[in-house]
Scaffold this active site. Sequence first.
Site, PDB file in Angstrom:
ATOM      1  CG  ASN A 164      -0.358  -0.027   2.497  1.00 26.16           C
ATOM      2  OD1 ASN A 164       0.696  -0.629   2.684  1.00 26.16           O
ATOM      3  ND2 ASN A 164      -0.953   0.641   3.449  1.00 26.16           N
ATOM      4  CD  GLU A 263       4.656  -0.415  12.108  1.00 21.33           C
ATOM      5  OE1 GLU A 263       4.315   0.120  11.054  1.00 21.33           O
ATOM      6  OE2 GLU A 263       5.313   0.157  12.993  1.00 21.33           O
ATOM      7  CB  CYS A 297      -2.464   0.276   8.112  1.00 19.42           C
ATOM      8  SG  CYS A 297      -1.207   1.476   8.576  1.00 19.42           S
ATOM      9  CD  GLU A 476       8.576  -1.252  12.656  1.00 12.50           C
ATOM     10  OE1 GLU A 476       8.573  -0.538  11.651  1.00 12.50           O
ATOM     11  OE2 GLU A 476       8.639  -2.496  12.600  1.00 12.50           O
TER      12      GLU A 476
HETATM   13  P1  NAD Z   1      -0.078  -9.139   3.231  1.00 12.98           P
HETATM   14  O1  NAD Z   1      -0.037  -9.592   4.634  1.00 12.98           O
HETATM   15  O2  NAD Z   1      -0.895  -9.879   2.257  1.00 12.98           O
HETATM   16  O3  NAD Z   1       1.399  -9.131   2.607  1.00 12.98           O
HETATM   17  C1  NAD Z   1       2.440  -8.391   3.188  1.00 12.98           C
HETATM   18  C2  NAD Z   1       3.754  -9.053   2.848  1.00 12.98           C
HETATM   19  O4  NAD Z   1       3.822 -10.327   3.463  1.00 12.98           O
HETATM   20  C3  NAD Z   1       3.971  -9.287   1.357  1.00 12.98           C
HETATM   21  O5  NAD Z   1       5.311  -9.022   1.062  1.00 12.98           O
HETATM   22  C4  NAD Z   1       3.648 -10.764   1.218  1.00 12.98           C
HETATM   23  O6  NAD Z   1       4.278 -11.376   0.125  1.00 12.98           O
HETATM   24  C5  NAD Z   1       4.197 -11.304   2.520  1.00 12.98           C
HETATM   25  N1  NAD Z   1       3.639 -12.578   2.949  1.00 12.98           N
HETATM   26  C6  NAD Z   1       2.378 -13.041   2.766  1.00 12.98           C
HETATM   27  N2  NAD Z   1       2.240 -14.255   3.351  1.00 12.98           N
HETATM   28  C7  NAD Z   1       3.427 -14.559   3.934  1.00 12.98           C
HETATM   29  C8  NAD Z   1       3.916 -15.669   4.667  1.00 12.98           C
HETATM   30  N3  NAD Z   1       3.136 -16.713   4.955  1.00 12.98           N
HETATM   31  N4  NAD Z   1       5.193 -15.642   5.099  1.00 12.98           N
HETATM   32  C9  NAD Z   1       5.984 -14.584   4.837  1.00 12.98           C
HETATM   33  N5  NAD Z   1       5.589 -13.517   4.113  1.00 12.98           N
HETATM   34  C10 NAD Z   1       4.322 -13.501   3.673  1.00 12.98           C
HETATM   35  O7  NAD Z   1      -0.481  -7.613   3.306  1.00 12.98           O
HETATM   36  P2  NAD Z   1      -0.799  -6.643   2.085  1.00 12.98           P
HETATM   37  O8  NAD Z   1      -2.058  -7.130   1.458  1.00 12.98           O
HETATM   38  O9  NAD Z   1       0.427  -6.484   1.263  1.00 12.98           O
HETATM   39  O10 NAD Z   1      -1.050  -5.247   2.828  1.00 12.98           O
HETATM   40  C11 NAD Z   1      -2.293  -4.848   3.288  1.00 12.98           C
HETATM   41  C12 NAD Z   1      -2.426  -5.157   4.763  1.00 12.98           C
HETATM   42  O11 NAD Z   1      -1.347  -4.582   5.470  1.00 12.98           O
HETATM   43  C13 NAD Z   1      -3.666  -4.563   5.400  1.00 12.98           C
HETATM   44  O12 NAD Z   1      -4.186  -5.487   6.328  1.00 12.98           O
HETATM   45  C14 NAD Z   1      -3.149  -3.345   6.142  1.00 12.98           C
HETATM   46  O13 NAD Z   1      -3.927  -2.916   7.226  1.00 12.98           O
HETATM   47  C15 NAD Z   1      -1.822  -3.841   6.591  1.00 12.98           C
HETATM   48  N6  NAD Z   1      -0.916  -2.719   6.854  1.00 12.98           N
HETATM   49  C16 NAD Z   1      -0.627  -2.395   8.143  1.00 12.98           C
HETATM   50  C17 NAD Z   1       0.212  -1.315   8.426  1.00 12.98           C
HETATM   51  C18 NAD Z   1       0.543  -0.887   9.820  1.00 12.98           C
HETATM   52  O14 NAD Z   1       1.441  -0.064   9.966  1.00 12.98           O
HETATM   53  N7  NAD Z   1      -0.106  -1.399  10.836  1.00 12.98           N
HETATM   54  C19 NAD Z   1       0.747  -0.584   7.370  1.00 12.98           C
HETATM   55  C20 NAD Z   1       0.428  -0.956   6.071  1.00 12.98           C
HETATM   56  C21 NAD Z   1      -0.406  -2.037   5.817  1.00 12.98           C
HETATM   57  O1  6OD Z   2       3.818   6.820   8.742  1.00 11.97           O
HETATM   58  C1  6OD Z   2       4.357   5.758   9.088  1.00 11.97           C
HETATM   59  O2  6OD Z   2       5.496   5.710   9.561  1.00 11.97           O
HETATM   60  C2  6OD Z   2       3.640   4.512   8.939  1.00 11.97           C
HETATM   61  N1  6OD Z   2       4.235   3.416   9.449  1.00 11.97           N
HETATM   62  C3  6OD Z   2       2.467   4.490   8.312  1.00 11.97           C
HETATM   63  C4  6OD Z   2       1.733   3.323   8.081  1.00 11.97           C
HETATM   64  C5  6OD Z   2       0.714   3.351   7.211  1.00 11.97           C
HETATM   65  C6  6OD Z   2      -0.026   2.181   6.901  1.00 11.97           C
HETATM   66  O3  6OD Z   2      -0.506   1.928   5.814  1.00 11.97           O
END
Ligand code: NAD
Ligand code: 6OD
Length: 495
Positions: A164, A263, A297, A476
Amino acid sequence: MQHSPDYADHKATLIGNYVGGRFVTEGVRFDDVSPVDGTIHARVVEADRTLVDQAVSAARAAIDAGWGQLSIQERVTWLRRIADRMEQRFDDFVAAEMADTGKPLALVRSLDVPRGIANFRIFADLAVGFQEESFRTPTPDGRGALNYTVQKPLGVVAVISPWNLPLLLMTWKVAPALAAGNAVVVKPSEETPATAGLLAEICHEIGLPPGVFNLVNGFGPNSAGEFLTSHPGVDAITFTGESTTGSAIMRAAAATVKPISFELGGKNAAIVFADADFEAAVDGTARSTFLNCGQVCLCTERVYVERPIFERFVDALRLRADALVPGRPDDPKTTMGPLISTGHREKVLSYYRLAIEEGATVVTGGGVPHFGDDRDAGAFVQPTILTGLAETARCVKEEIFGPVCHVTPFDDEADAIRMANDTRYGLAAAIWTSDLARAHRVAPLMETGIAWINTWFLRDLRTPFGGVKLSGIGREGGRHSLGFYSEPMTICVKL
Ligand code: NAD
Ligand code: 6OD
């Protein structure tokens, strides 16, 4: 003034892996697809288990060759060189991020790439001041003892990042990990490998010691992601992505008890009190719901509005949603890009359909825009506002990760707090009110890692960032990142 790169100029037709200072282009390839029109804009080389092994070994060798022992001043000089070179190649990063994500040029130029660069600069600055502690202890003989801590790198850090905010979130981990003396193996999302590939190029161009930064492309289960997170040679994992993926990674990491920083997902609430600055609250909520097509997120998916202003608020929010212009990233009129993929669009649309089955009123949206051109093969959806669902509805409980929110009226403060906290997630909340006493009373009651008052997605990068409940483990940001990527060791000297 930099010229505006055409995202179609993104020239990386092949994105390789980078292991031990060497680009590896042999291996099975997969497609990097534009979510704007479904075209393939690059091919990506998938790292197999052997290459992941080599990347972990190269990272270990880099540490043993002296990276971990460099003075902090020497290491931060490397971080600043990376940032300088990223600035020189700013337009390349912009073009690559737009090609992968389809997000509007203005957003990439103002958020993704500047923050990617800033991540290296801020952790370079903070690492220099990352204090080691010392304590004097009295002893019976009166001579005392001196205790001091030294911060040591963890070793080989696996960085697993999502699609994202690909560059922003990957560099948010790489920069502090390197600053603390670790070597990294990065596995970007399979949907968005382009900017990680550029970062590998930059590390190569500036002559970063081989093995300090390694890049392996691929998927999660039974691919580079899983090979890396279950690898016995990996000393720690930092992951941003879905909560369910976090569980899978935790299981993989359990065998060797690796430290993890997670995260994860969110189902974030905004609470809008009747005394709020109305226009600011509507604009802020529209931004927090629709920015990056709802794929942050921290985005708001649940809005609680005090009953006297509920209908006026929903009407005003609808106008903001209807004014969004979906389109190509390089069209200056575009204010909303596509979702990341047609696969993710199917998930979001399934929630749009479910909302109707669950009894929602669709105030606006609920479908896909029709362009009558090649964008119809892309991953666009309409920004969507829902009302009328029970708080137990799946659309109110589950993270959708699209440009959609559900708006619920409330009658008193306690009611709003209870509903906002009634979720398995706990990442962020936004409170809109002009009563500052109320704001400061309500904010700490939010069961989240951050609460915003009259704003959203604003913070000093030195502050802790992370979530509670299903939204993550650890913090973080600033010294919290440096703390995760270091192992403090105590040394006690009898004087
Ligand atoms: P995802 O979990 O599908 O994938 C993230 C990464 O993990 C990718 O690189 C993927 O290839 C890898 N991955 C997937 N399965 C794995 C496994 N079994 N072992 C090791 N690696 C694996 O997430 P996404 O769809 O790329 O991103 C969207 C999600 O991320 C949403 O749920 C969003 O809320 C969350 N997100 C959270 C934050 C935060 O800071 N809390 C920030 C951004 C996104
Ligand atoms: O701003 C940041 O440092 C941060 N970790 C944002 C996360 C956004 C999630 O999609």
